[in-house]
Motif scaffolding. Structure first.
Motif, PDB file in Angstrom:
ATOM      1  N   LEU A   1       4.126  -7.384  45.068  1.00  0.00           N
ATOM      2  CA  LEU A   1       4.082  -7.701  43.629  1.00  0.00           C
ATOM      3  C   LEU A   1       3.556  -6.454  42.933  1.00  0.00           C
ATOM      4  CD1 LEU A   1       2.576 -11.325  43.697  1.00  0.00           C
ATOM      5  CD2 LEU A   1       4.953 -10.580  43.965  1.00  0.00           C
ATOM      6  N   ALA A   2       4.444  -5.733  42.260  1.00  0.00           N
ATOM      7  CA  ALA A   2       4.072  -4.429  41.687  1.00  0.00           C
ATOM      8  C   ALA A   2       3.079  -4.624  40.539  1.00  0.00           C
ATOM      9  CB  ALA A   2       5.324  -3.730  41.187  1.00  0.00           C
ATOM     10  N   PRO A   3       2.197  -3.638  40.339  1.00  0.00           N
ATOM     11  CA  PRO A   3       1.233  -3.722  39.229  1.00  0.00           C
ATOM     12  C   PRO A   3       1.970  -3.814  37.887  1.00  0.00           C
ATOM     13  CG  PRO A   3       0.694  -1.922  40.728  1.00  0.00           C
ATOM     14  CD  PRO A   3       2.041  -2.429  41.121  1.00  0.00           C
ATOM     15  N   ASN A   4       1.329  -4.483  36.937  1.00  0.00           N
ATOM     16  CA  ASN A   4       1.928  -4.595  35.595  1.00  0.00           C
ATOM     17  C   ASN A   4       1.894  -3.227  34.911  1.00  0.00           C
ATOM     18  OD1 ASN A   4       1.990  -7.309  36.174  1.00  0.00           O
ATOM     19  ND2 ASN A   4      -0.097  -7.613  35.367  1.00  0.00           N
ATOM     20  N   GLY A   5       0.776  -2.534  35.081  1.00  0.00           N
ATOM     21  CA  GLY A   5       0.671  -1.230  34.385  1.00  0.00           C
ATOM     22  C   GLY A   5       0.342  -0.160  35.406  1.00  0.00           C
ATOM     23  N   ALA A   6      -0.458   0.806  34.981  1.00  0.00           N
ATOM     24  CA  ALA A   6      -0.833   1.907  35.875  1.00  0.00           C
ATOM     25  C   ALA A   6      -1.716   1.371  36.993  1.00  0.00           C
ATOM     26  CB  ALA A   6      -1.626   2.947  35.080  1.00  0.00           C
ATOM     27  N   ALA A   7      -1.442   1.841  38.210  1.00  0.00           N
ATOM     28  CA  ALA A   7      -2.245   1.387  39.355  1.00  0.00           C
ATOM     29  C   ALA A   7      -3.310   2.431  39.652  1.00  0.00           C
ATOM     30  CB  ALA A   7      -1.341   1.211  40.572  1.00  0.00           C
TER      31      ALA A   7
ATOM     32  N   PHE B   1      10.023  -3.357  53.033  1.00  0.00           N
ATOM     33  CA  PHE B   1       9.715  -4.101  51.810  1.00  0.00           C
ATOM     34  C   PHE B   1      10.801  -5.145  51.578  1.00  0.00           C
ATOM     35  CE2 PHE B   1       6.129  -1.987  49.637  1.00  0.00           C
ATOM     36  CZ  PHE B   1       5.911  -0.959  50.543  1.00  0.00           C
ATOM     37  N   ALA B   2      10.376  -6.391  51.370  1.00  0.00           N
ATOM     38  CA  ALA B   2      11.360  -7.454  51.092  1.00  0.00           C
ATOM     39  C   ALA B   2      12.038  -7.148  49.767  1.00  0.00           C
ATOM     40  CB  ALA B   2      10.651  -8.797  51.029  1.00  0.00           C
ATOM     41  N   ASP B   3      13.337  -7.380  49.744  1.00  0.00           N
ATOM     42  CA  ASP B   3      14.086  -7.146  48.503  1.00  0.00           C
ATOM     43  C   ASP B   3      14.054  -8.429  47.685  1.00  0.00           C
ATOM     44  OD1 ASP B   3      17.600  -6.467  47.660  1.00  0.00           O
ATOM     45  OD2 ASP B   3      15.703  -6.382  46.510  1.00  0.00           O
ATOM     46  N   ILE B   4      12.999  -8.545  46.879  1.00  0.00           N
ATOM     47  CA  ILE B   4      12.853  -9.787  46.086  1.00  0.00           C
ATOM     48  C   ILE B   4      12.774  -9.428  44.607  1.00  0.00           C
ATOM     49  CG2 ILE B   4      11.690 -11.185  47.847  1.00  0.00           C
ATOM     50  CD1 ILE B   4       9.038 -10.332  46.249  1.00  0.00           C
ATOM     51  N   ALA B   5      13.305 -10.315  43.801  1.00  0.00           N
ATOM     52  CA  ALA B   5      13.262 -10.078  42.341  1.00  0.00           C
ATOM     53  C   ALA B   5      12.038 -10.740  41.728  1.00  0.00           C
ATOM     54  CB  ALA B   5      14.525 -10.652  41.712  1.00  0.00           C
ATOM     55  N   SER B   6      11.486 -11.745  42.436  1.00  0.00           N
ATOM     56  CA  SER B   6      10.322 -12.456  41.851  1.00  0.00           C
ATOM     57  C   SER B   6       9.491 -13.055  42.969  1.00  0.00           C
ATOM     58  CB  SER B   6      10.826 -13.598  40.962  1.00  0.00           C
ATOM     59  OG  SER B   6      11.338 -14.631  41.814  1.00  0.00           O
ATOM     60  N   ALA B   7       8.326 -13.522  42.593  1.00  0.00           N
ATOM     61  CA  ALA B   7       7.458 -14.192  43.585  1.00  0.00           C
ATOM     62  C   ALA B   7       8.112 -15.480  44.062  1.00  0.00           C
ATOM     63  CB  ALA B   7       6.097 -14.473  42.962  1.00  0.00           C
TER      64      ALA B   7
ATOM     65  N   ARG C   1      -7.914 -14.970  36.332  1.00  0.00           N
ATOM     66  CA  ARG C   1      -7.389 -16.190  35.723  1.00  0.00           C
ATOM     67  C   ARG C   1      -6.665 -16.993  36.790  1.00  0.00           C
ATOM     68  NH1 ARG C   1      -4.616 -11.695  34.372  1.00  0.00           N
ATOM     69  NH2 ARG C   1      -2.366 -11.695  34.641  1.00  0.00           N
ATOM     70  N   PRO C   2      -6.418 -18.280  36.538  1.00  0.00           N
ATOM     71  CA  PRO C   2      -5.824 -19.105  37.600  1.00  0.00           C
ATOM     72  C   PRO C   2      -4.482 -18.554  38.045  1.00  0.00           C
ATOM     73  CG  PRO C   2      -6.536 -20.455  35.741  1.00  0.00           C
ATOM     74  CD  PRO C   2      -6.663 -19.030  35.316  1.00  0.00           C
ATOM     75  N   ILE C   3      -4.215 -18.691  39.324  1.00  0.00           N
ATOM     76  CA  ILE C   3      -2.895 -18.324  39.845  1.00  0.00           C
ATOM     77  C   ILE C   3      -1.912 -19.387  39.367  1.00  0.00           C
ATOM     78  CG2 ILE C   3      -1.515 -18.016  41.924  1.00  0.00           C
ATOM     79  CD1 ILE C   3      -4.032 -17.086  43.368  1.00  0.00           C
ATOM     80  N   SER C   4      -0.812 -18.954  38.777  1.00  0.00           N
ATOM     81  CA  SER C   4       0.122 -19.957  38.216  1.00  0.00           C
ATOM     82  C   SER C   4       1.564 -19.500  38.435  1.00  0.00           C
ATOM     83  CB  SER C   4      -0.154 -20.096  36.715  1.00  0.00           C
ATOM     84  OG  SER C   4       0.039 -18.824  36.090  1.00  0.00           O
ATOM     85  N   GLY C   5       2.473 -20.312  37.991  1.00  0.00           N
ATOM     86  CA  GLY C   5       3.900 -19.935  37.986  1.00  0.00           C
ATOM     87  C   GLY C   5       4.428 -19.619  39.378  1.00  0.00           C
ATOM     88  N   ASP C   6       5.253 -18.569  39.428  1.00  0.00           N
ATOM     89  CA  ASP C   6       5.903 -18.214  40.702  1.00  0.00           C
ATOM     90  C   ASP C   6       4.883 -17.850  41.782  1.00  0.00           C
ATOM     91  OD1 ASP C   6       8.834 -16.495  39.299  1.00  0.00           O
ATOM     92  OD2 ASP C   6       8.315 -18.626  39.574  1.00  0.00           O
ATOM     93  N   VAL C   7       3.785 -17.197  41.365  1.00  0.00           N
ATOM     94  CA  VAL C   7       2.789 -16.799  42.374  1.00  0.00           C
ATOM     95  C   VAL C   7       2.147 -18.035  42.977  1.00  0.00           C
ATOM     96  CG1 VAL C   7       0.756 -15.388  42.853  1.00  0.00           C
ATOM     97  CG2 VAL C   7       2.393 -14.638  41.119  1.00  0.00           C
ATOM     98  N   ALA C   8       1.939 -19.055  42.139  1.00  0.00           N
ATOM     99  CA  ALA C   8       1.397 -20.322  42.662  1.00  0.00           C
ATOM    100  C   ALA C   8       2.384 -20.942  43.645  1.00  0.00           C
ATOM    101  CB  ALA C   8       1.110 -21.275  41.518  1.00  0.00           C
ATOM    102  N   THR C   9       3.667 -20.851  43.321  1.00  0.00           N
ATOM    103  CA  THR C   9       4.700 -21.379  44.234  1.00  0.00           C
ATOM    104  C   THR C   9       4.652 -20.643  45.570  1.00  0.00           C
ATOM    105  OG1 THR C   9       6.101 -21.816  42.311  1.00  0.00           O
ATOM    106  CG2 THR C   9       7.180 -21.841  44.474  1.00  0.00           C
TER     107      THR C   9
ATOM    108  N   GLY D   1      -5.661 -24.527  39.035  1.00  0.00           N
ATOM    109  CA  GLY D   1      -5.353 -23.341  39.831  1.00  0.00           C
ATOM    110  C   GLY D   1      -4.961 -23.711  41.246  1.00  0.00           C
ATOM    111  N   VAL D   2      -4.579 -22.715  42.014  1.00  0.00           N
ATOM    112  CA  VAL D   2      -4.306 -22.911  43.446  1.00  0.00           C
ATOM    113  C   VAL D   2      -5.023 -21.817  44.203  1.00  0.00           C
ATOM    114  CG1 VAL D   2      -2.057 -24.023  43.142  1.00  0.00           C
ATOM    115  CG2 VAL D   2      -2.183 -21.524  43.364  1.00  0.00           C
TER     116      VAL D   2
END
Ligand SMILES: NC(=O)C1=CN([C@@H]2O[C@H](COP(=O)(O)OP(=O)(O)OC[C@H]3O[C@@H](n4cnc5c(N)ncnc54)[C@H](OP(=O)(O)O)[C@@H]3O)[C@@H](O)[C@H]2O)[C@H](O)CC1
Ligand SMILES: [K+]
Length: 507
Positions: free
Chosen positions: A83-89, A107-113, A139-147, A181-182
């Motif tokens: 999961l690439a950083p949103n901004g500068a790492a 590296f897995a070729d994935i478009a999303s979590a 903040r709580p883990i949510s969305g695709d990352v929660a999945t 959260g999860v």
């Protein structure tokens, strides 16, 4: 006696250490430590091992990338879910990514979590490394990352969390975001720099699994004095006393259990039987309701009416089955008026929560005092909800100990023992067998018994909690539980544990 440090303390240690080291050294050491732990769990024929490494957007992800590179070079079939950083790492993370890219890991070729969740579910992994989030989760883990986290939680292979199981609060053991959260359930956690309270209390034990500490070779002088530590026989074993031949029942103190309102006579019996089995010389069971003539299963107990009992003549265990009627409140007031060491449990705590005058009386006492609330009783005493107590158990336990000027045992998974000065000890023994009726009565009787035998307040609380949990652990090891263990079954196991403690650590 493992010290425990908060996230803020860890950050300060990390910062001080980084000043003395080449850039990125700590992350590389973390990656090496993560790989070593993973290698211990992989089959000898490592070329057959299919390892999924989850690399999150922050420096926890950097640790994971370093780990993946090591495992790839070691010959494992490594797939990195990045999961690439949103901004500068951070520069150290950039370097870790480079090293992972130039390693045999792929590296897995994935478009999303969400794609990552499918990948996690769709392969028979030998081991998963969790480097999604560490102490920086804000903040709580949510969305695709929660999945993705839920997909990993469904796997049956070993899961090694780096630093902290993703989604768990390292300070409190709560899941970040609470019910919203999860958190990832790891089988093992290799935590860096130092151990953390949240790995051992609240949701910690269910999510961290076996905890291993890697201090990343940071010099000891960079660590501040610890305000929290794991419970350990070394903290209290010296208080255990082997029995002398030239002793008599008066040598081992007296305990009076005050409780047993009508219909609740079992609670004081459990506490009293435990007090006797853990070594008190004389034990009285004092009933608010009608006192039975005697306890047929334990005729050594002396059954009395609580009315008119002389509270100055024994260590008091107040509360088991006490009820909250006015007569009980009056009795509690009389008992607090004595200078006897006391353990307050159950309804005594509820009466304390409802009575400012009773709390004032408690605060004025000079005698040793141990409170043994479960989260709801603690919540009533603090004027907050049980959910708020569980959201930050260390803070709740410290607040109670300071407000009520007593040693506080905040029960639950990873029971906390808090001192008046803010010191915290997280207990390491015990299991779900203790989550049944009456185990609290057993604990209060045990603590009262140790006080009666001359144990100091702090060590009596530490030992009481440790022995109580150890008894449950022994019963489970013998195949008797945890399902279906009754509180009274703990009593003989406590007696065995306390005799072993005295034999091996006592004087
Ligand atoms: N720095 C060092 O030398 C060492 C660090 N160690 C490891 O570093 C982590 C702590 O790293 P940090 O970057 O502070 O935080 P995390 O990696 O735990 O995660 C924070 C990043 O995740 C993003 N984030 C936060 N919450 C979420 C969320 N719910 N969903 C998605 N992304 C989230 C956050 O982005 P923001 O937008 O919130 O800024 C960050 O990018 C520590 O645990 C160690 O593993 C080494 O141990 C020692 C050396
Ligand atoms: K993690």
């Amino acid at each position: 006696m493992t010290p425990l440090f908060t996230i803020a303390e860890i950050r300060a240690i990390e910062h001080a250490a980084a000043q003395r080291l080449p850039a990125g050294a700590l992350m590389q050491r973390a990656g090496q430590a993560g790989a070593n732990e993973a290698l211990d769990l992989l089959p000898f024929t490592i070329s057959r091992a299919r390892v999924l490494v989850l690399a999150g957007p922050g420096n926890n992800g950097g640790d994971a990338l370093e780990t993946a590179a090591h495992l790839g070079h070691a010959g494992a079939q490594v797939t990195i879910l990045h999961l690439a950083p949103n901004g500068a790492a951070a520069p150290e993370r950039v370097a870790a990514l480079q090293r992972a890219r130039s390693s045999p890991a792929r590296f897995a070729d994935i478009a999303s979590a969400a794609d990552g969740a499918a990948l996690a579910s769709g392969t028979d992994w030998t081991l998963v490394v969790d480097g999604l989030f560490g102490i920086g989760l804000a903040r709580p883990i949510s969305g695709d990352v929660a999945t993705l986290v839920e997909a990993v939680n469904a796997l049956r292979c070993p899961i090694v969390a780096l630093d902290v199981p993703s989604g768990l609060d390292a300070d409190t053991g709560a899941i970040v975001g609470g019910a919203g959260g999860v958190a990832l359930r790891a089988t093992h956690t290799i935590t860096f720099i130092a151990d953390k309270p949240g790995l051992h209390t609240a949701e910690g034990r269910d999510h961290a699994g076996i905890v291993i500490v890697s201090n990343l070779d940071i010099e000891r002088e960079l660590f501040p004095p610890a305000r929290a530590r794991l419970n350990d026989v070394a903290l209290f074993g010296h208080c255990a006393r082997r029995r002398r031949h030239s002793s008599h029942k008066g040598s081992h103190g007296s305990v009076a259990v005050i409780g047993g309102a009508p219909g609740m006579a079992g609670a004081p019996i459990l506490a009293a039987r435990t007090a006797l089995a853990s070594g008190a010389g004389r034990v009285y069971a004092c009933f608010i309701g009608e006192a039975p003539a005697f306890d047929a299963a334990q005729p050594e107990l002396m059954c009395r009416s609580a009315q008119g009992y002389d509270f100055s003549s024994a260590v008091l265990v107040i509360g088991p089955g006490m009820g909250s009627a006015a007569a009980s409140a009056a009795l509690l007031g009389s008992a607090l008026g004595s200078e006897s060491p006391a353990v307050l449990d159950a309804d005594a705590l509820n009466l304390l929560a409802a009575g400012a005058a009773l709390r004032a009386q408690l605060a004025q006492r000079g005698a040793p005092c141990i409170l043994t609330p479960h989260p709801l009783e603690a919540a009533r005493l603090l004027g907050i909800s049980a959910a708020q107590v569980q959201a930050d158990r260390p803070a709740a336990a410290r607040a109670l100990a300071q407000q009520l000027a007593a040693t506080v045992i905040l029960k639950g998974s990873g029971t906390l023992i808090a001192a008046r000065d803010g010191a915290i000890v997280v207990n390491t023994t015990g299991n779900p067998a203790l989550a049944t009726a009456g185990t609290g009565d057993v604990l209060s009787g045990l603590c009262g018994s140790l006080l009666a035998q001359g144990w100091p307040e702090w060590e009596a609380a530490l030992a009481g909690v440790w022995l109580h949990g150890m008894a449950a652990d022994v019963l489970v090891t013998e195949g008797a539980g945890p399902i279906g263990i009754g509180a009274s079954e703990l009593i003989p196991a406590i007696r065995t544990a306390i005799n072993r403690l005295a034999a091996h650590h006592g004087s």
